[in-house]
Design a protein around this motif. Structure first.
Motif, PDB file in Angstrom:
ATOM      1  N   LEU A 289       8.489   1.617  15.555  1.00 25.39           N
ATOM      2  CA  LEU A 289       7.171   1.249  15.039  1.00 25.39           C
ATOM      3  C   LEU A 289       6.278   2.471  15.073  1.00 25.39           C
ATOM      4  CD1 LEU A 289       4.891  -0.812  14.226  1.00 25.39           C
ATOM      5  CD2 LEU A 289       4.468  -1.063  16.682  1.00 25.39           C
ATOM      6  N   LYS A 290       5.694   2.814  13.915  1.00 27.40           N
ATOM      7  CA  LYS A 290       4.618   3.804  13.852  1.00 27.40           C
ATOM      8  C   LYS A 290       3.317   3.026  13.969  1.00 27.40           C
ATOM      9  CE  LYS A 290       6.572   7.281  10.739  1.00 27.40           C
ATOM     10  NZ  LYS A 290       6.241   7.981   9.467  1.00 27.40           N
ATOM     11  N   ASN A 291       2.506   3.389  14.931  1.00 31.93           N
ATOM     12  CA  ASN A 291       1.338   2.590  15.279  1.00 31.93           C
ATOM     13  C   ASN A 291       0.105   3.475  15.449  1.00 31.93           C
ATOM     14  OD1 ASN A 291       0.043   0.142  16.368  1.00 31.93           O
ATOM     15  ND2 ASN A 291       0.137   1.186  18.325  1.00 31.93           N
TER      16      ASN A 291
ATOM     17  N   SER B  15       0.927   3.300   8.001  1.00 31.16           N
ATOM     18  CA  SER B  15       0.588   2.893   9.361  1.00 31.16           C
ATOM     19  C   SER B  15      -0.186   1.584   9.310  1.00 31.16           C
ATOM     20  CB  SER B  15      -0.254   3.978  10.028  1.00 31.16           C
ATOM     21  OG  SER B  15      -0.709   3.521  11.274  1.00 31.16           O
ATOM     22  N   PRO B  16       0.338   0.607  10.015  1.00 35.94           N
ATOM     23  CA  PRO B  16       1.576   0.586  10.794  1.00 35.94           C
ATOM     24  C   PRO B  16       2.799   0.516   9.886  1.00 35.94           C
ATOM     25  CG  PRO B  16       0.619  -1.590  10.765  1.00 35.94           C
ATOM     26  CD  PRO B  16      -0.355  -0.698  10.047  1.00 35.94           C
ATOM     27  N   GLN B  17       3.925   0.927  10.458  1.00 37.87           N
ATOM     28  CA  GLN B  17       5.178   0.928   9.711  1.00 37.87           C
ATOM     29  C   GLN B  17       6.324   0.720  10.688  1.00 37.87           C
ATOM     30  OE1 GLN B  17       6.273   4.786   7.989  1.00 37.87           O
ATOM     31  NE2 GLN B  17       6.827   3.709   6.113  1.00 37.87           N
TER      32      GLN B  17
ATOM     33  N   ASN C 296      12.630  -0.799   5.978  1.00 38.27           N
ATOM     34  CA  ASN C 296      11.306  -0.458   6.483  1.00 38.27           C
ATOM     35  C   ASN C 296      10.288  -1.372   5.819  1.00 38.27           C
ATOM     36  OD1 ASN C 296       9.521   1.294   4.432  1.00 38.27           O
ATOM     37  ND2 ASN C 296      11.695   1.788   4.096  1.00 38.27           N
ATOM     38  N   THR C 297       9.194  -1.575   6.532  1.00 40.75           N
ATOM     39  CA  THR C 297       8.091  -2.364   6.006  1.00 40.75           C
ATOM     40  C   THR C 297       6.811  -1.887   6.676  1.00 40.75           C
ATOM     41  OG1 THR C 297       7.407  -4.610   5.408  1.00 40.75           O
ATOM     42  CG2 THR C 297       8.182  -4.284   7.677  1.00 40.75           C
ATOM     43  N   SER C 298       5.696  -2.395   6.202  1.00 41.13           N
ATOM     44  CA  SER C 298       4.429  -1.918   6.761  1.00 41.13           C
ATOM     45  C   SER C 298       3.359  -2.995   6.722  1.00 41.13           C
ATOM     46  CB  SER C 298       3.953  -0.685   5.992  1.00 41.13           C
ATOM     47  OG  SER C 298       3.619  -1.032   4.667  1.00 41.13           O
ATOM     48  N   HIS C 299       2.279  -2.681   7.374  1.00 43.51           N
ATOM     49  CA  HIS C 299       1.056  -3.475   7.393  1.00 43.51           C
ATOM     50  C   HIS C 299       1.319  -4.927   7.784  1.00 43.51           C
ATOM     51  CE1 HIS C 299      -0.020   0.193   5.231  1.00 43.51           C
ATOM     52  NE2 HIS C 299      -1.231   0.003   5.753  1.00 43.51           N
ATOM     53  N   SER C 300       0.760  -5.871   7.037  1.00 45.34           N
ATOM     54  CA  SER C 300       0.855  -7.279   7.428  1.00 45.34           C
ATOM     55  C   SER C 300       2.251  -7.860   7.227  1.00 45.34           C
ATOM     56  CB  SER C 300      -0.185  -8.110   6.670  1.00 45.34           C
ATOM     57  OG  SER C 300       0.032  -7.992   5.274  1.00 45.34           O
TER      58      SER C 300
END
Length: 107
Positions: A25-27, A77-79, A91-95
């Motif tokens: 997780l990129k946070n 970010s987030p990812q 991979n996915t991101s946000h909500s």
């Protein structure tokens, strides 16, 4: 599974070498969307049997850039990124970072 925080390229390279698969997780520590994604990731950690890692962008910008360049995945970010055999497979991101999406793609 415990979530381990990482900050350096060297740590990340060791993780790739030591693990057939893992999730990262990129946070951001200052973003409310990141805070929500981090809560989902932490909830997921209770049932995960795959190594889990997290980088906080404010402490690991160089690492975040390295991952984006190495894997040719646009930085967000987030990812969340799942890696298998040294390559990103999801991979996915946000909500879209939810316990359900993590369960569907990372277990």
């Amino acid at each position: 599974m415990e979530i381990k925080n990482i900050e350096s390229i060297e740590q990340f390279q060791q993780i790739v070498e030591d693990n057939d698969e893992f999730v990262l997780l990129k946070n951001s520590l200052t973003c409310p969307i990141s805070a929500a994604a981090n809560q989902e990731y932490e909830s997921f950690s209770g049932q995960a049997d795959i190594p889990l890692f997290r980088l906080h962008l404010q402490h690991a910008r160089e690492l975040s850039n390295y991952i984006a360049e190495t894997y040719q995945i646009k930085h967000e970010s987030p990812q969340v990124i799942k890696v298998e055999d040294g390559k990103p497979v999801w991979n996915t991101s946000h909500s879209n970072i939810t316990v359900n999406s993590l369960e569907s793609n990372c277990i």
